[in-house]
Motif scaffolding. Structure first.
Motif, mmCIF file in Angstrom:
data_model
loop_
_atom_site.group_PDB
_atom_site.id
_atom_site.type_symbol
_atom_site.label_atom_id
_atom_site.label_comp_id
_atom_site.label_asym_id
_atom_site.label_seq_id
_atom_site.Cartn_x
_atom_site.Cartn_y
_atom_site.Cartn_z
ATOM 1 N N PRO A 1 -29.019 -13.075 7.576
ATOM 2 C CA PRO A 1 -29.878 -13.392 8.714
ATOM 3 C C PRO A 1 -31.317 -12.923 8.524
ATOM 4 N N GLY A 2 -32.218 -13.650 9.143
ATOM 5 C CA GLY A 2 -33.629 -13.281 9.121
ATOM 6 C C GLY A 2 -34.205 -13.302 10.523
ATOM 7 N N ARG A 3 -35.487 -13.050 10.608
ATOM 8 C CA ARG A 3 -36.140 -13.021 11.922
ATOM 9 C C ARG A 3 -36.031 -14.358 12.650
ATOM 10 N N LEU A 4 -36.083 -15.445 11.890
ATOM 11 C CA LEU A 4 -36.022 -16.753 12.524
ATOM 12 C C LEU A 4 -34.675 -16.977 13.210
ATOM 13 N N HIS A 5 -33.603 -16.462 12.607
ATOM 14 C CA HIS A 5 -32.279 -16.596 13.235
ATOM 15 C C HIS A 5 -32.223 -15.806 14.548
ATOM 16 N N VAL A 6 -32.791 -14.607 14.524
ATOM 17 C CA VAL A 6 -32.842 -13.795 15.747
ATOM 18 C C VAL A 6 -33.674 -14.505 16.807
ATOM 19 N N ALA A 7 -34.798 -15.072 16.394
ATOM 20 C CA ALA A 7 -35.672 -15.784 17.325
ATOM 21 C C ALA A 7 -34.964 -16.993 17.935
ATOM 22 N N ARG A 8 -34.218 -17.725 17.124
ATOM 23 C CA ARG A 8 -33.478 -18.881 17.647
ATOM 24 C C ARG A 8 -32.434 -18.448 18.675
ATOM 25 N N ALA A 9 -31.762 -17.337 18.399
ATOM 26 C CA ALA A 9 -30.771 -16.823 19.357
ATOM 27 C C ALA A 9 -31.451 -16.425 20.662
ATOM 28 N N MET A 10 -32.651 -15.858 20.567
ATOM 29 C CA MET A 10 -33.399 -15.474 21.766
ATOM 30 C C MET A 10 -33.767 -16.692 22.605
ATOM 31 N N VAL A 11 -34.151 -17.779 21.937
ATOM 32 C CA VAL A 11 -34.487 -19.012 22.648
ATOM 33 C C VAL A 11 -33.250 -19.578 23.340
ATOM 34 N N GLU B 1 -39.288 -18.668 25.677
ATOM 35 C CA GLU B 1 -39.363 -20.122 25.829
ATOM 36 C C GLU B 1 -39.260 -20.851 24.502
ATOM 37 N N ASN B 2 -39.782 -20.255 23.451
ATOM 38 C CA ASN B 2 -39.778 -20.914 22.150
ATOM 39 C C ASN B 2 -39.875 -19.874 21.029
ATOM 40 N N LEU B 3 -39.792 -20.346 19.790
ATOM 41 C CA LEU B 3 -39.831 -19.451 18.632
ATOM 42 C C LEU B 3 -41.161 -18.711 18.532
ATOM 43 N N LYS B 4 -42.226 -19.412 18.820
ATOM 44 C CA LYS B 4 -43.548 -18.796 18.740
ATOM 45 C C LYS B 4 -43.649 -17.589 19.680
ATOM 46 N N GLN B 5 -43.092 -17.741 20.875
ATOM 47 C CA GLN B 5 -43.131 -16.649 21.844
ATOM 48 C C GLN B 5 -42.277 -15.469 21.388
ATOM 49 N N ALA B 6 -41.147 -15.774 20.750
ATOM 50 C CA ALA B 6 -40.270 -14.706 20.254
ATOM 51 C C ALA B 6 -40.992 -13.838 19.239
ATOM 52 N N PHE B 7 -41.745 -14.479 18.348
ATOM 53 C CA PHE B 7 -42.492 -13.721 17.344
ATOM 54 C C PHE B 7 -43.701 -13.019 17.959
ATOM 55 N N ALA B 8 -44.422 -13.721 18.821
ATOM 56 C CA ALA B 8 -45.645 -13.158 19.397
ATOM 57 C C ALA B 8 -45.368 -11.935 20.259
ATOM 58 N N ARG B 9 -44.215 -11.901 20.929
ATOM 59 C CA ARG B 9 -43.913 -10.797 21.836
ATOM 60 C C ARG B 9 -43.081 -9.681 21.208
ATOM 61 N N TYR B 10 -42.150 -10.062 20.312
ATOM 62 C CA TYR B 10 -41.171 -9.065 19.871
ATOM 63 C C TYR B 10 -41.033 -8.897 18.356
ATOM 64 N N GLY C 1 -43.950 -5.266 15.406
ATOM 65 C CA GLY C 1 -43.678 -5.529 16.817
ATOM 66 C C GLY C 1 -42.580 -4.637 17.379
ATOM 67 N N PRO C 2 -42.354 -4.676 18.704
ATOM 68 C CA PRO C 2 -41.375 -3.794 19.344
ATOM 69 C C PRO C 2 -39.942 -3.983 18.870
ATOM 70 N N ALA C 3 -39.618 -5.181 18.330
ATOM 71 C CA ALA C 3 -38.262 -5.403 17.827
ATOM 72 C C ALA C 3 -38.236 -5.632 16.322
ATOM 73 N N TYR C 4 -39.348 -5.347 15.669
ATOM 74 C CA TYR C 4 -39.427 -5.545 14.225
ATOM 75 C C TYR C 4 -38.684 -4.437 13.487
ATOM 76 N N SER C 5 -38.125 -4.785 12.328
ATOM 77 C CA SER C 5 -37.420 -3.796 11.518
ATOM 78 C C SER C 5 -37.524 -4.186 10.048
ATOM 79 N N THR C 6 -37.353 -3.234 9.173
ATOM 80 C CA THR C 6 -37.364 -3.495 7.740
ATOM 81 C C THR C 6 -35.947 -3.335 7.178
ATOM 82 N N GLY C 7 -35.768 -3.782 5.934
ATOM 83 C CA GLY C 7 -34.448 -3.697 5.309
ATOM 84 C C GLY C 7 -34.511 -2.977 3.980
#
Length: 454
Positions: A225-235, A241-250, A255-261
């Motif tokens: 999984p990557g950030r895009l998968h998490v963003a899609r689940a959030m939508v 509302e959309n993927l752009k908002q998921a990245f812009a906010r979190y 960002g507040p929900a960002y993490s490294t591996g």
């Protein structure tokens, strides 16, 4: 995409200083519109024509080019016909990472867009390349096996640390040491699972009760999984509302929900790409906070090039950086198939033919050596495992019931004819490998029979 030498020319007024009659003006306007639609042909220089010939010969190794299509006069210029256009797409993703299309559907779409060379560059995996190569054979597309590797730039100041993505481009035969590369990538993918779980945990703490099962359902079996998968689940869950908002906010970097591996240090990744027979290119440098420091560090580590061209044109500041550090200038759509107006289409990036020629001038000797190493490894130890290394990315299958020794020589010849020019195959190094292959003995009943070389 190779610059096909065509531009739309706008027409000026008549400049005669008198009033045209309405009917005559209408006829002139029709001619102007017709001229604008058709465009005017832009002449190519002799240098561009020769570059196009070289690029096309590599793309269509098994086809004979028509000599009349090119002019070799030093003082002449030639016209490039539309059928001579060769479209390169050097940055794309499939469902094997965070894309929306399967590798075969991606190839089909690329074909529909006129792409002739497609690099599949999924995040931290090359698992989609065999399927893409198989599909490409049906559509007459050349596949460059690739991967986009997640790394971390770690300067002395911890606050300046940031993620960096490196594109690796390999020969048609794949990496020289594909087993070692797979271990390297698998470690990064393991980190992607931990990273995504940590993102979900952070979202939960932010009062967004996203479930891990929701993310894995979107990701699919066997896909890290990557950030895009998490963003899609959030939508889908209705938290944004959309993927752009998921990245812009979190989910943006830091960002507040960002993490490294488990991302490796970027310099190590570049060096490893080089060691495994790949061309290392910095992806989307415009997304970096400190591109100059990173590019300087990566140049010292052996970086070959950087993305400069996008679907909206060349970014002058990064083109200048590439020139300053002597790096190849490339680009791609970074296509994921998510749809919408914000995404560039496959084949939409216009890479000048001279830039592609420079890319292949650097890449082909690297890929030649990698192919030699792969074939030589098999010649020295003709095992099923080493034969599988040859066929894994090359789009050639071992028929059921055949062993490495019973079909290896013919299969190697077939692969080399697709991967290398006649001149490259006839080099002394490959002649020596053919001698080794001719000495490989196989068992047929109780008789040991040498495989004859052609």
């Amino acid at each position: 995409m190779v610059d096909d030498g065509y531009v739309n020319a706008s027409s000026n007024g008549n400049g005669n200083g008198y009033q045209e009659s309405p009917r005559k003006t209408k006829d002139i306007n029709k001619k102007k519109k017709k001229k604008k639609r058709g465009g005017s042909k832009k002449k190519m220089t002799a240098e561009q024509a020769l570059a196009l010939k070289s690029v096309s010969e590599w793309v269509f190794l098994d086809r004979q080019l028509v000599a009349d299509d090119f002019d070799f006069g030093v003082h002449k210029t030639v016209m490039m016909r539309r059928e001579d256009k060769v479209v390169f797409e050097l940055h794309s993703h499939s469902k094997c990472s965070d894309g929306f299309l399967s590798p075969s559907k991606l190839v089909e779409r690329a074909h529909g867009n006129g792409v002739k060379v497609l690099a599949l560059t999924d995040h931290d995996t090359m698992s989609g390349v065999p399927e893409a190569t198989e599909a490409a054979r049906r559509f007459g597309i050349k596949i460059i096996p690739g991967v986009e590797i997640s790394t971390m730039f770690s300067p002395r100041i911890p606050e300046a640390e940031e993620p960096v993505h490196i594109l690796a481009y390999y020969s048609s035969g794949g990496p020289a040491r594909s087993d070692e590369l797979e271990k390297f990538l698998a470690n990064i993918r393991d980190g992607r699972y931990l990273r995504a779980k940590d993102m979900v945990l952070k979202l939960n703490k932010l009062k967004l009760p996203l479930k891990w099962e929701h993310v894995t359902r979107i990701t699919g079996k066997g896909v890290a999984p990557g950030r895009l998968h998490v963003a899609r689940a959030m939508v889908e869950a209705g938290y944004v509302e959309n993927l752009k908002q998921a990245f812009a906010r979190y989910l943006y970097d830091g960002g507040p929900a960002y993490s490294t591996g488990n991302e490796p240090i970027v310099e190590e990744a570049v060096q490893f790409i080089r060691e495994t027979g790949g061309v290392a290119v910095l992806a989307h440098p415009w997304a970096l906070k400190n591109p100059v420091a990173i590019i300087r560090r990566l140049k010292d580590a052996g970086l070959h090039g950087m993305e400069v061209y996008r679907s909206d044109g060349k970014l002058a500041v990064y083109s200048d950086l590439a020139d300053a550090y002597g790096l190849l200038k490339l680009g791609g759509s970074d296509y994921h198939g998510r749809g919408g107006h914000g995404e560039s289409e496959l084949g939409s990036v216009n890479i000048p033919v001279l830039a592609l020629h420079d890319f292949l001038k650097v890449a082909r000797p690297i890929w030649y050596r990698a192919i030699k190493d792969i074939i030589e490894r098999y010649a020295e130890e003709p095992s099923d495992l080493n034969l599988a290394m040859i066929t894994k990315f090359g789009g050639t299958k071992i028929l059921k019931g055949n062993s490495a020794t019973s079909c290896g020589k013919d299969l190697v010849d077939r692969c080399l004819s697709m991967w290398l020019t006649t001149e490259e195959r006839q080099a002394a190094e490959f002649e020596a490998i053919k001698v080794k292959l001719s000495c490989v003995e196989i068992n047929q009943g109780e008789t040991r029979v040498p495989i004859e070389s052609h």
